[in-house]
Design a protein around this motif. Structure first.
Motif, PDB file in Angstrom:
ATOM      1  N   PRO A 159       0.790  -1.197  -0.040  1.00  0.00           N
ATOM      2  CA  PRO A 159      -0.054  -0.086  -0.213  1.00  0.00           C
ATOM      3  C   PRO A 159       1.092   1.514  -0.099  1.00  0.00           C
ATOM      4  N   GLN A 160       0.312   2.123  -0.892  1.00  0.00           N
ATOM      5  CA  GLN A 160       1.215   3.472  -1.034  1.00  0.00           C
ATOM      6  C   GLN A 160       0.860   4.457   0.223  1.00  0.00           C
ATOM      7  N   HIS A 161      -0.405   4.191   0.634  1.00  0.00           N
ATOM      8  CA  HIS A 161      -1.074   5.058   1.727  1.00  0.00           C
ATOM      9  C   HIS A 161      -1.588   4.068   2.538  1.00  0.00           C
ATOM     10  N   MET A 162      -1.431   4.432   4.080  1.00  0.00           N
ATOM     11  CA  MET A 162      -2.077   3.554   5.132  1.00  0.00           C
ATOM     12  C   MET A 162      -3.425   4.341   5.391  1.00  0.00           C
ATOM     13  N   PRO A 163      -4.700   3.718   5.173  1.00  0.00           N
ATOM     14  CA  PRO A 163      -5.762   4.324   5.787  1.00  0.00           C
ATOM     15  C   PRO A 163      -6.124   4.263   7.244  1.00  0.00           C
ATOM     16  N   ARG A 164      -6.828   5.275   7.639  1.00  0.00           N
ATOM     17  CA  ARG A 164      -7.372   5.166   8.936  1.00  0.00           C
ATOM     18  C   ARG A 164      -8.159   4.044   9.111  1.00  0.00           C
ATOM     19  N   GLY A 165      -8.963   3.630   8.271  1.00  0.00           N
ATOM     20  CA  GLY A 165      -9.913   2.550   8.232  1.00  0.00           C
ATOM     21  C   GLY A 165      -9.356   1.291   7.874  1.00  0.00           C
ATOM     22  N   PRO A 166     -10.094   0.245   7.549  1.00  0.00           N
ATOM     23  CA  PRO A 166      -9.556  -1.369   7.291  1.00  0.00           C
ATOM     24  C   PRO A 166      -9.026  -1.343   6.077  1.00  0.00           C
ATOM     25  N   LEU A 167      -8.090  -2.118   5.894  1.00  0.00           N
ATOM     26  CA  LEU A 167      -7.323  -2.683   4.883  1.00  0.00           C
ATOM     27  C   LEU A 167      -6.598  -3.851   5.062  1.00  0.00           C
ATOM     28  N   HIS A 168      -7.363  -4.952   4.279  1.00  0.00           N
ATOM     29  CA  HIS A 168      -6.684  -6.343   4.173  1.00  0.00           C
ATOM     30  C   HIS A 168      -5.519  -6.479   3.567  1.00  0.00           C
ATOM     31  N   PHE A 169      -4.644  -7.348   3.599  1.00  0.00           N
ATOM     32  CA  PHE A 169      -3.536  -7.721   3.116  1.00  0.00           C
ATOM     33  C   PHE A 169      -3.878  -7.705   1.439  1.00  0.00           C
ATOM     34  N   PHE A 170      -4.770  -8.361   1.403  1.00  0.00           N
ATOM     35  CA  PHE A 170      -5.154  -8.596  -0.193  1.00  0.00           C
ATOM     36  C   PHE A 170      -5.463  -7.423  -0.976  1.00  0.00           C
ATOM     37  N   GLU A 171      -5.611  -6.210  -0.443  1.00  0.00           N
ATOM     38  CA  GLU A 171      -5.945  -4.926  -0.992  1.00  0.00           C
ATOM     39  C   GLU A 171      -4.915  -3.708  -1.167  1.00  0.00           C
ATOM     40  N   GLY A 172      -3.666  -4.331  -0.859  1.00  0.00           N
ATOM     41  CA  GLY A 172      -2.753  -3.241  -0.930  1.00  0.00           C
ATOM     42  C   GLY A 172      -2.314  -3.042  -2.396  1.00  0.00           C
ATOM     43  N   ASP A 173      -1.958  -1.929  -2.766  1.00  0.00           N
ATOM     44  CA  ASP A 173      -1.617  -1.515  -4.301  1.00  0.00           C
ATOM     45  C   ASP A 173      -0.167  -2.425  -4.625  1.00  0.00           C
ATOM     46  N   GLY A 174      -0.522  -2.979  -5.800  1.00  0.00           N
ATOM     47  CA  GLY A 174       0.460  -3.854  -6.491  1.00  0.00           C
ATOM     48  C   GLY A 174       1.976  -3.341  -6.776  1.00  0.00           C
ATOM     49  N   MET A 175       2.947  -4.155  -6.260  1.00  0.00           N
ATOM     50  CA  MET A 175       4.280  -3.662  -6.462  1.00  0.00           C
ATOM     51  C   MET A 175       4.858  -4.769  -6.940  1.00  0.00           C
ATOM     52  N   LEU A 176       5.852  -4.564  -8.242  1.00  0.00           N
ATOM     53  CA  LEU A 176       6.659  -5.797  -8.837  1.00  0.00           C
ATOM     54  C   LEU A 176       8.062  -5.741  -8.458  1.00  0.00           C
ATOM     55  N   HIS A 177       8.458  -6.894  -7.916  1.00  0.00           N
ATOM     56  CA  HIS A 177       9.888  -6.893  -7.462  1.00  0.00           C
ATOM     57  C   HIS A 177      10.461  -7.814  -8.515  1.00  0.00           C
TER      58      HIS A 177
END
Length: 566
Positions: free
Chosen positions: A120-138
């Motif tokens: 995730p590029q931003h951490m919300p105040r509300g809920p955020l499941h691991f499956f919903e973080g912004d995609g990053m390619l390594h």
């Protein structure tokens, strides 16, 4: 106060400033310097991130008013709980050459390994499941014994809007709504859409799950949106060229696990609609990458969780699970849209690959079989289909307490004539995230390489299963405090041609040592009894745990490196 200012105020309430970071800096036992002078970053403690007035303030006793406005979050969707340690996000990093610290990179291993995952590029105040973080390619580019690492966000429409806004705009629907504050954010987001500030036709997915290469396109995938086209540069960098808009419908999407028939060069896929019928739609791309006509699967009358599927020479195979979608659960602020239905009997549906409707689709009840990832399927004669997949026991805990879910690797045999279904468990271990030699997709194969789970996707090691003998034939564990991800098989000769054996190649993955904060890229010998380490590359900083990867051959890098942005 006018309406737009009201909604802007509400949005800013739910969008904290860009989080501050602290350094994650450890020195390893051998005191090997990092490849780059840049230090990896992780999110600061939640108190610094959220401020003392947040409902996350543990010093403040919860009140009835607080519980209505901003209810306490379940740990599975609480950012301060989810995105810690090596699950915490990192920044982007441009191409950085890395040292080989063990063994030697094989000359035949030429191309780019890329792994996708939430960041995730931003951490919300509300809920955020691991499956919903912004995609990053390594990525790890390999050529002539050299290794170049890079990490880049998939620049989705959602990513760019929120990057420019400096905070969250889209509500995390999959994570669920837990209080009035979440509902207000949803209303504010709806207002932005109605006022034309957000165009949902451009998608709102995060492309954080997997990668695929077909139709001369390298794609980053997430099942809530259409794919994004990715370019690998000759310097070892990654660029997002744009969204592949082959479907112009609102809420268009595609599975994160398309299957390419290596004989016909066609690619088969599906889209899942959680709220509108048809809930499942099957489609394919011809060898030239042109999407063919949709086939609605109308025999699914209630949306259920279907993440993966399989193909054989004649068929496509779908597995319904006991997880259903409840829009009411979200709209009433009761949490995630996924709910467990104990009364539902899981079933497997089989349809001809070139069917024009689901009129002849056959469904088979398979009690207790909740398939997650499907590694392969094939036909035994005219009447039998064999499916290799992981089965999630206690699937009701999948999104809330994944450490309580056991994933068993199973071989399922389905007799199309008699309707009989039999299942064999291939290992007692907790196995998830794996791969096969992709030239065997849809055909009988012998070996699968699977991660041994600690807390998915945090894997303790990898095992090689012989599907013919139905036994474990080799294994490697990474050691105390050391964890990897999906083990990806890469053929020794690259393009699968003239391979002496199905397992003639390498298994690659990223691993992370939590004792020293050090990450490596690992190459293992797929044929050896202990999956011997061929080479280890020290990375410039830690690589967070993630999902699925792909190895792009050097010749395919060259073939698409001159694509233009969309």
């Amino acid at each position: 106060m006018d309406l737009m200012n009201y909604f802007s105020l509400k949005i800013s309430y739910n969008c904290p400033p860009k989080p501050k970071f602290i350094y994650y800096n450890h020195i390893n036992e051998q005191n090997i310097p990092f490849c780059s002078s840049q230090k990896p970053k992780i999110c600061a403690p939640i108190q610094s991130l959220m401020g003392t007035n947040s409902s996350y303030d543990t010093k403040s006793a919860p009140s009835l008013f607080t519980n209505i406005i901003d209810r306490p979050l379940h740990p599975s969707v609480d950012p301060k709980h989810v995105f810690t340690g090596n699950f915490a996000p990192v920044d982007e990093l441009g191409p950085t050459e890395c040292p080989v610290v063990d063994g030697k990179l094989p000359d035949s291993l030429t191309g780019m390994y890329i792994r996708n995952g939430p960041n995730p590029q931003h951490m919300p105040r509300g809920p955020l499941h691991f499956f919903e973080g912004d995609g990053m390619l390594h990525s790890m580019q390999l050529s002539k014994g050299r290794a170049i690492y890079s990490s880049r966000y998939v620049k989705t429409y959602k990513y760019k809007l929120e990057r420019d806004a400096g905070g969250q705009i889209f509500p995390n629907v999959f994570s669920g709504f837990y209080g009035l504050a979440d509902m207000v954010q949803c209303v504010a987001s709806t207002a932005r859409v109605l006022m034309g500030h957000v165009n949902l036709k451009k998608g709102f997915g995060v492309a954080n799950t997997s990668l695929a290469f077909f139709s001369s396109k390298l794609l980053a995938l997430g099942e809530s949106d259409l794919p994004y086209i990715i370019n690998c540069t000759r310097e070892g960098d990654i660029e997002t060229l744009g969204r592949w808009d082959f479907d112009e419908e609102l809420f268009a999407s595609m599975t994160a696990h398309p299957k390419t028939d290596m004989t016909t060069k066609e690619t088969f896929a599906f889209k899942f609609s959680p709220f509108f019928s048809p809930h499942l739609t099957f489609f394919r791309f011809n060898a030239n990458g042109v999407k063919q006509k949709d086939v609605p699967i109308l025999s699914i009358n209630r949306p259920t969780f279907i993440h993966d599927f399989a193909i054989t020479k004649r068929f496509a195979i779908f597995s319904e699970t006991q997880l259903a979608v409840s829009a009411a659960n979200v709209m009433l602020g009761k949490g995630m849209p996924m709910v467990f239905d104990p009364e539902k009997v899981p079933r497997i549906g089989i349809i001809l690959k070139y069917a024009t409707s689901d009129a002849e689709m056959k469904w088979f009840n398979v009690p207790g079989f909740n398939a997650m990832h499907v590694f392969n399927a094939w036909e035994n004669g005219e009447d039998e289909v064999v499916l290799i997949a992981t089965n999630a026991t206690s699937i009701e805990n999948l999104f809330l307490k994944v450490d309580m879910v056991h994933f068993s690797l199973e071989k399922v045999r389905i007799n199309l004539r008699t309707g009989n279904v039999s299942r064999n468990i291939l290992s007692a271990r907790n196995l998830e995230l794996g791969s096969i030699n992709s030239s065997y997709i849809g055909k009988k194969n012998r070996y699968v390489f699977v991660g041994v789970g600690k807390e998915i996707p945090k894997m303790q090691g990898v095992v090689k299963i012989d599907l013919e003998k139905e036994i474990e034939v080799s294994r490697r564990f990474y050691g105390p405090g050391c964890f990897g991800g999906e083990p990806l098989f890469v053929p020794r000769n690259g393009d699968h041609v003239d391979a002496a054996d199905e397992d003639d190649g390498f298994v690659v993955t990223y691993i992370h040592d939590e004792n020293y904060g050090e990450s490596k890229f690992l190459v293992m010998d797929a044929k050896s009894p202990n999956l011997d380490i061929v080479a280890a590359v020290k990375l410039p900083w830690r690589v967070p745990y993630g999902f699925h990867g792909l190895f792009v051959l050097g010749k395919n890098q060259e073939n698409h490196s001159n694509q233009k942005s969309l």
